[in-house]
Enzyme design. Structure first.
Site, PDB file in Angstrom:
ATOM      1  N   SER A   1       0.787  -1.231   0.000  1.00 53.44           N
ATOM      2  CA  SER A   1       0.000   0.000   0.000  1.00 53.44           C
ATOM      3  C   SER A   1       0.816   1.277   0.000  1.00 53.44           C
ATOM      4  CB  SER A   1      -0.950   0.009   1.185  1.00 53.44           C
ATOM      5  OG  SER A   1      -0.248  -0.183   2.386  1.00 53.44           O
TER       6      SER A   1
ATOM      7  N   HIS B   1      -5.542  -3.730  -1.977  1.00 50.98           N
ATOM      8  CA  HIS B   1      -5.342  -2.730  -3.033  1.00 50.98           C
ATOM      9  C   HIS B   1      -5.396  -3.352  -4.422  1.00 50.98           C
ATOM     10  CE1 HIS B   1      -4.297   0.506  -0.243  1.00 50.98           C
ATOM     11  NE2 HIS B   1      -3.827  -0.479   0.504  1.00 50.98           N
TER      12      HIS B   1
ATOM     13  N   LYS C   1     -11.875   0.315  -0.272  1.00 47.27           N
ATOM     14  CA  LYS C   1     -11.069   0.964  -1.315  1.00 47.27           C
ATOM     15  C   LYS C   1     -11.854   0.933  -2.640  1.00 47.27           C
ATOM     16  CE  LYS C   1      -7.206  -0.420   1.529  1.00 47.27           C
ATOM     17  NZ  LYS C   1      -7.275   0.713   2.448  1.00 47.27           N
TER      18      LYS C   1
HETATM   19  C1  LIG Z   1      -3.051  -4.075   2.660  1.00 50.29           C
HETATM   20  C2  LIG Z   1      -4.202  -3.722   3.557  1.00 50.29           C
HETATM   21  N1  LIG Z   1      -4.822  -4.706   4.234  1.00 50.29           N
HETATM   22  C3  LIG Z   1      -5.865  -4.445   5.040  1.00 50.29           C
HETATM   23  C4  LIG Z   1      -6.335  -3.161   5.212  1.00 50.29           C
HETATM   24  C5  LIG Z   1      -7.485  -2.909   6.155  1.00 50.29           C
HETATM   25  O1  LIG Z   1      -8.634  -2.654   5.457  1.00 50.29           O
HETATM   26  P1  LIG Z   1      -9.903  -1.916   6.133  1.00 50.29           P
HETATM   27  O2  LIG Z   1      -9.788  -0.478   5.794  1.00 50.29           O
HETATM   28  O3  LIG Z   1     -11.073  -2.575   5.478  1.00 50.29           O
HETATM   29  O4  LIG Z   1      -9.846  -2.188   7.590  1.00 50.29           O
HETATM   30  C6  LIG Z   1      -5.729  -2.116   4.524  1.00 50.29           C
HETATM   31  C7  LIG Z   1      -6.242  -0.734   4.705  1.00 50.29           C
HETATM   32  O5  LIG Z   1      -5.542   0.225   4.684  1.00 50.29           O
HETATM   33  C8  LIG Z   1      -4.635  -2.399   3.676  1.00 50.29           C
HETATM   34  O6  LIG Z   1      -4.021  -1.418   3.017  1.00 50.29           O
END
Ligand SMILES: Cc1ncc(COP(=O)(O)O)c(C=O)c1O
Length: 417
Positions: free
Chosen positions: A206, A234, A265
């Site tokens: 990310s 992502h 997202k």
């Molecule tokens: C790679 C990754 N996994 C999990 C999450 C967590 O997602 P959520 O926003 O649904 O809690 C994010 C959120 O930033 C993320 O970037």
């Protein structure tokens, strides 16, 4: 059994023994009272967090009455203002109410949650899927339920915090390998032959925008008898011929055991999911604590995701446009002289270095009308603080021209390029 009896079993003996020293006991709040960093940055006029957005139309936001071009969201397909998504959410809210007020396990499940799981299984090409309240909770629940005392989980050093915290919650062992260094992963897997093993990697990282070399990860996992989890937060809706994520992008869906995703997202909502084989999903349904002991996604959020999946299928041009924007911005920012690291996806970091310099850069962009995200350690390695930019299918070329102009101006002014 009373509370103190169970406490004395959980806490080492000497912790409960009264201290003989004449020192005041520490206050658990002392760390909060001593925390000054946020105020120091505020005093410099550079505090970049919790910015109150007053209005938004996806590609532009209003802050303090000023319009800014948004290149700091994860709204990849530009669907959070799509009238079809909003109508679906409104209809579900009228039919089911504003929330479920309970866990899916007991009283917070609806036919929309069940339908969403069927659609997610179809999208990811897996037999079954399970929906969680958030993506963060999905990783917490999946990893802590699966990684037992005799198991080891192998994670990339730049994996998302929710994977790291899932490891903290599990009774097994965690081994970290250097970011993207699959020789390091291979060597570390070889050192623990007689334990249950699972490798957990982000599909798209990310803060870097790079894509995991999944075929090589699969080959390594197969050689060492390890299971594989890919966090496609992502990548779903973004990567792959139908937007199914990293495994589809590489054509190896059947080789990935578990695909984790989020709705926060590309799917313009809130919630998360895991997809995989039926028996594992069934086990998780009855063992993943963040699913069982936390209220479910609101039905309106489920309906929004279902509408997004339909649009994803019907309008592949959105994904193409997103990638075209991402490629353009990466190439042009690089051409201007910025360090964009190894960005491949429509996330393009602009690496600045120091924290304060990054905050100052962020502030100049903000003042000039461009909304970005400053990211510092521990979210990224030390001394590689950066401005994270990410793109939306519905950005116009004129908006992106403006962003490039501002970056050029601020980069020159601050001696970054
Ligand atoms: C790679 C990754 N996994 C999990 C999450 C967590 O997602 P959520 O926003 O649904 O809690 C994010 C959120 O930033 C993320 O970037």
């Amino acid at each position: 059994m009373d509370g103190s009896a169970s406490l004395s079993r959980a806490v080492p003996e000497d912790v409960l023994r009264p201290t003989l020293r004449d020192e005041p006991a520490p206050d658990v709040f002392s760390k909060a009272y001593e925390f000054r960093r946020a105020d120091e940055v505020r005093a410099l006029g550079l505090y970049p967090y919790f910015v109150p957005i007053e209005a938004s139309d996806a590609t532009e936001v209003t802050v303090e009455g000023r319009r800014l071009v948004m290149v700091g969201s994860n709204n990849y397909l530009g669907l959070n203002h799509d009238p079809r998504v909003i109508a679906a959410a409104q209809e579900a809210m009228s039919k089911y109410g504003s929330a479920c007020t309970g866990s899916r396990f007991l009283n917070g499940n609806t036919d929309l949650h069940d339908r969403l799981e069927v659609e997610l299984a179809r999208l990811t090409g897996k037999p079954a899927a399970l929906v969680f309240p958030t993506g963060f909770q999905t990783n917490l629940g999946v990893i802590s339920a699966l990684v037992g005392r005799n198991d080891t989980v192998f994670i990339d050093k730049l994996d998302h915090a929710s994977i790291v915290d899932g490891c903290f919650l599990s009774p097994g062992e965690t081994v970290r390998f250097r970011h993207g260094d699959l020789d390091d992963l291979d060597a570390k897997l070889a050192r623990v032959p007689s334990r249950g093993k699972i490798v957990a990697v982000d599909g798209v990282f990310s803060m870097e925008g790079d894509i995991v070399d999944l075929p090589r990860v699969v080959e390594i996992c197969e050689r060492h008898g390890s299971r594989l989890l890919v966090d496609d937060a992502h990548s779903v809706g973004v990567l792959g011929a139908t937007g199914a994520g990293t495994a589809e992008h590489f054509g190896i869906t059947s080789k990935v055991d578990l695909i984790v995703g989020t709705f926060s997202k590309a799917f313009a909502s809130i919630g998360g999911f895991v997809a995989g084989e039926r028996s594992v999903i069934q086990y998780l349904k009855h063992h993943a604590r963040p699913l069982i002991f936390s209220a479910s996604m609101p039905p309106s959020a489920c309906a929004a995701v279902l509408a997004c999946i339909e649009i994803l299928r019907a309008e592949p041009e959105r994904r193409e446009q997103l990638w075209a924007h991402g490629r353009r911005m990466r190439d042009e920012l690089k051409g201007l002289g910025f360090d964009v690291g190894g960005a491949e996806a429509p996330i393009v970091p602009v690496i600045i270095g120091g924290d304060l310099q990054t905050f100052a850069f962020w502030k100049r962009l903000f003042d000039e009308g461009v909304y970005t995200n400053p990211v510092i350690s521990p979210a990224v390695p030390e001394h590689s603080a950066r401005i994270r930019t990410s793109y939306i299918a519905t950005h116009t070329n004129e908006q992106l021209d403006f962003v490039l102009e501002v970056f050029h101006k601020v980069g020159k002014e601050m001696g970054v390029i």
